[in-house]
Design a protein around this motif. Structure first.
Motif, PDB file in Angstrom:
ATOM      1  N   HIS A 169      53.680  75.119 -44.644  1.00 37.62           N
ATOM      2  CA  HIS A 169      53.829  75.713 -43.308  1.00 37.62           C
ATOM      3  C   HIS A 169      54.541  77.050 -43.434  1.00 37.62           C
ATOM      4  O   HIS A 169      54.992  77.427 -44.512  1.00 37.62           O
ATOM      5  CB  HIS A 169      54.546  74.753 -42.351  1.00 37.62           C
ATOM      6  N   HIS A 214      56.240  69.278 -36.944  1.00 35.88           N
ATOM      7  CA  HIS A 214      57.178  70.354 -37.282  1.00 35.88           C
ATOM      8  C   HIS A 214      56.630  71.642 -36.682  1.00 35.88           C
ATOM      9  O   HIS A 214      55.487  71.667 -36.212  1.00 35.88           O
ATOM     10  CB  HIS A 214      57.274  70.444 -38.819  1.00 35.88           C
ATOM     11  N   ASP A 231      61.503  79.315 -45.832  1.00 33.60           N
ATOM     12  CA  ASP A 231      61.933  78.499 -46.973  1.00 33.60           C
ATOM     13  C   ASP A 231      60.764  77.724 -47.592  1.00 33.60           C
ATOM     14  O   ASP A 231      60.969  76.869 -48.460  1.00 33.60           O
ATOM     15  CB  ASP A 231      63.077  77.550 -46.586  1.00 33.60           C
ATOM     16  N   HIS A 232      59.519  78.075 -47.175  1.00 37.02           N
ATOM     17  CA  HIS A 232      58.324  77.436 -47.752  1.00 37.02           C
ATOM     18  C   HIS A 232      57.337  78.493 -48.259  1.00 37.02           C
ATOM     19  O   HIS A 232      56.856  78.392 -49.380  1.00 37.02           O
ATOM     20  CB  HIS A 232      57.688  76.472 -46.740  1.00 37.02           C
ATOM     21  N   HIS A 234      57.345  78.540 -42.452  1.00 36.73           N
ATOM     22  CA  HIS A 234      58.770  78.891 -42.490  1.00 36.73           C
ATOM     23  C   HIS A 234      59.132  79.591 -43.800  1.00 36.73           C
ATOM     24  O   HIS A 234      58.523  79.345 -44.843  1.00 36.73           O
ATOM     25  CB  HIS A 234      59.632  77.643 -42.270  1.00 36.73           C
ATOM     26  N   ASP A 262      57.658  69.552 -43.979  1.00 33.43           N
ATOM     27  CA  ASP A 262      58.917  69.373 -43.227  1.00 33.43           C
ATOM     28  C   ASP A 262      58.705  68.468 -42.028  1.00 33.43           C
ATOM     29  O   ASP A 262      59.025  68.837 -40.910  1.00 33.43           O
ATOM     30  CB  ASP A 262      59.404  70.734 -42.707  1.00 33.43           C
TER      31      ASP A 262
HETATM   32 NI    NI Z   1      60.148  74.182 -41.910  1.00 33.24          NI
END
Ligand code: NI
Ligand code: MN
Length: 225
Positions: free
Chosen positions: A48, A108, A52-53, A50, A141
């Motif tokens: 996804h 999420h 941090d991904h 975000h 997530d």
């Molecule tokens: Ni996330």
């Protein structure tokens, strides 16, 4: 199939002569055991949007001429940098040279914070990878939702990688419930201890599983699947 954990939600998978990296958040990931320049992966899979991904997707793809796989919007975003990409969507499968990928639902959100703008990146996903006769599941997530149990009907999951950090995802107890619902033979906790809000003792998750299926991987450790 070999799976190496690089901290947070980042997995590096070696299978059928190919290297695939999932959610390559290296810079800014204080748990990462590698540098971006160390990563040699022909394939990058993003669960996804975000930060941090998506992480270091662009740099890794440029240095390796990798193909970015993920939700259609993420693939298009990768394409805007001139990167090779393969867009998919929830419920779809495609067989790549390294194995078969299915994007599955995750509960999420999915926006990318890019140069002060929030870019919508479609739906968040989990991913099932089938290769060398084995099946692994990276949950992304997700929070707990009952349809996750259907994964246990649809797949024979050898190893599940489940977030346990809480706050942004499932916590340890929900993750243990999901591990049982999906009938995963082995379960590895991810997405914890990277930030103060997701500090967890992974042993609590292992204990909550209660059946010996839990495996804690420290960053840099490899699991033979
Ligand atoms: Ni996330
Ligand atoms: Mn995350």
């Amino acid at each position: 199939m070999k799976v190496t954990y690089h901290g947070h939600a980042c997995l590096e998978i070696n299978t059928q002569g190919h290297t695939l990296i999932i959610d390559p958040f290296i810079n800014g990931n204080q748990l990462a055991d590698v540098s971006v320049s160390d990563i040699q992966a022909q394939w990058i899979l993003i669960t996804h949007g975000h930060n941090d991904h998506i992480g270091d997707m662009v740099e890794i793809a440029k240095q390796n001429e990798s193909t970015v796989i993920g939700m259609f919007e993420i693939a298009e975003f990768a394409g805007s940098f001139g990167l090779k990409n393969h867009g998919m969507n929830t419920g779809g499968s495609f067989t790549f040279p390294f194995g078969k990928v299915t994007l599955v639902p995750a509960l999420h959100s999915s926006t990318y914070d890019y140069q002060g703008q929030k870019l919508p990146m479609g739906l968040a996903t989990g991913v099932v990878i089938e290769a060398e006769g084995k099946t692994i599941y990276h949950a992304g997530d997700t929070g707990f939702f009952s349809d996750l149990s259907l994964l246990g009907e649809a797949y024979n999951i050898d190893v599940a990688f489940l977030p346990i950090g809480d706050n942004f995802t499932m916590g340890p107890l929900d993750a243990a419930t999901v591990a049982h619902l999906i009938k995963a033979k082995k379960v590895v906790p991810i997405h914890y201890n990277t930030f103060p809000a997701i500090k967890q003792d992974p042993q609590e998750f292992i204990d909550a599983l209660g059946d010996g299926s839990g495996i804690i991987l420290n960053p840099g450790e490899t699991l033979e699947v």
